[in-house]
Design a protein around this motif. Structure first.
Motif, PDB file in Angstrom:
ATOM      1  N   GLU A 161       4.100  -1.693   1.448  1.00  0.00           N
ATOM      2  CA  GLU A 161       3.535  -0.353   1.538  1.00  0.00           C
ATOM      3  C   GLU A 161       2.623  -0.149   0.330  1.00  0.00           C
ATOM      4  OE1 GLU A 161       4.098   1.827   4.038  1.00  0.00           O
ATOM      5  OE2 GLU A 161       5.288   0.265   5.002  1.00  0.00           O
ATOM      6  N   PRO A 162       1.551   0.633   0.467  1.00  0.00           N
ATOM      7  CA  PRO A 162       0.731   0.945  -0.714  1.00  0.00           C
ATOM      8  C   PRO A 162       1.619   1.585  -1.783  1.00  0.00           C
ATOM      9  CG  PRO A 162      -0.334   1.716   1.279  1.00  0.00           C
ATOM     10  CD  PRO A 162       1.054   1.275   1.672  1.00  0.00           C
ATOM     11  N   HIS A 163       1.334   1.277  -3.031  1.00  0.00           N
ATOM     12  CA  HIS A 163       2.126   1.830  -4.126  1.00  0.00           C
ATOM     13  C   HIS A 163       1.215   2.244  -5.266  1.00  0.00           C
ATOM     14  CE1 HIS A 163       1.379  -2.147  -5.759  1.00  0.00           C
ATOM     15  NE2 HIS A 163       1.700  -1.675  -6.929  1.00  0.00           N
ATOM     16  N   GLU A 164       1.769   3.080  -6.127  1.00  0.00           N
ATOM     17  CA  GLU A 164       1.017   3.516  -7.306  1.00  0.00           C
ATOM     18  C   GLU A 164       1.537   2.743  -8.502  1.00  0.00           C
ATOM     19  OE1 GLU A 164       0.774   7.585  -9.651  1.00  0.00           O
ATOM     20  OE2 GLU A 164       0.005   7.748  -7.601  1.00  0.00           O
ATOM     21  N   ASP A 165       0.629   2.094  -9.242  1.00  0.00           N
ATOM     22  CA  ASP A 165       1.054   1.313 -10.402  1.00  0.00           C
ATOM     23  C   ASP A 165       1.192   2.200 -11.638  1.00  0.00           C
ATOM     24  OD1 ASP A 165      -1.470   1.665 -11.505  1.00  0.00           O
ATOM     25  OD2 ASP A 165      -2.130  -0.377 -11.085  1.00  0.00           O
ATOM     26  N   HIS A 166       1.531   1.592 -12.762  1.00  0.00           N
ATOM     27  CA  HIS A 166       1.756   2.339 -13.991  1.00  0.00           C
ATOM     28  C   HIS A 166       0.494   3.014 -14.527  1.00  0.00           C
ATOM     29  CE1 HIS A 166       0.679  -1.759 -15.241  1.00  0.00           C
ATOM     30  NE2 HIS A 166       0.128  -1.184 -16.274  1.00  0.00           N
ATOM     31  N   ASP A 167      -0.678   2.623 -14.045  1.00  0.00           N
ATOM     32  CA  ASP A 167      -1.925   3.257 -14.452  1.00  0.00           C
ATOM     33  C   ASP A 167      -2.321   4.412 -13.527  1.00  0.00           C
ATOM     34  OD1 ASP A 167      -2.267   1.456 -16.560  1.00  0.00           O
ATOM     35  OD2 ASP A 167      -3.252  -0.002 -15.246  1.00  0.00           O
TER      36      ASP A 167
END
Length: 120
Positions: free
Chosen positions: A109-115
C-alpha cells in the motif's frame, strides 16, 4: 536466485527495509517453489540504512530484497548493485518469496515515509 525477505521477528514481513537487521533468505530454482535456506541476524551498524561502505555486505549477495515498504532511494541504491528491491503487502515471508517467483506478489500500500513523502 536468492531472495532476502525482511523479517525482524522471523515470522512476518517487516516494513522499513533499510533499518531491518533480520532477513530470511530463500533460494528459488526454475519450476520449484522458493525454499528457506538461511536467516540473517545482522549486528548493529549493518542495517543497510547504517552501512555506507563500499565493502562486502551479506545482502549484496542476493538478487531480490522484499519488505513491507521500500523507498525510491533504497531501490536505486540496490539497483546500482544489480539487486531488485520490492515492497509488498504480503505478511508471510515464505509466501512473499513464492509469490515473487511466480509473478504474483501483492504490491505494498502507498505509505508516508519519515520525510512526509508518500510512496507507491
Amino acid at each position: 536466485m536468492r531472495i532476502a525477505v525482511a523479517s525482524q521477528n522471523f515470522r512476518t514481513v517487516t516494513p522499513h527495509v533499510g533499518r531491518t537487521r533480520r532477513f530470511i533468505i530463500f533460494e528459488a530454482t526454475p519450476n520449484e517453489p522458493a525454499q528457506e535456506i538461511d536467516r540473517l541476524d545482522l549486528p548493529r551498524g549493518m542495517a543497510l540504512h547504517d552501512f555506507h561502505g563500499d565493502g562486502p555486505h551479506p545482502l549484496y549477495e542476493v538478487s531480490v530484497i522484499i519488505a513491507g515498504s521500500i523507498g525510491p532511494r533504497f531501490q536505486d541504491r540496490m539497483a546500482a548493485r544489480g539487486i531488485t528491491a520490492i515492497a509488498t503487502a504480503e505478511p508471510d515471508p515464505a509466501e512473499a518469496a513464492r509469490a515473487f517467483v511466480e509473478g504474483r506478489l501483492a504490491p505494498a500500500e502507498p505509505h508516508e515515509d519519515h520525510d512526509g513523502c508518500t510512496h507507491d
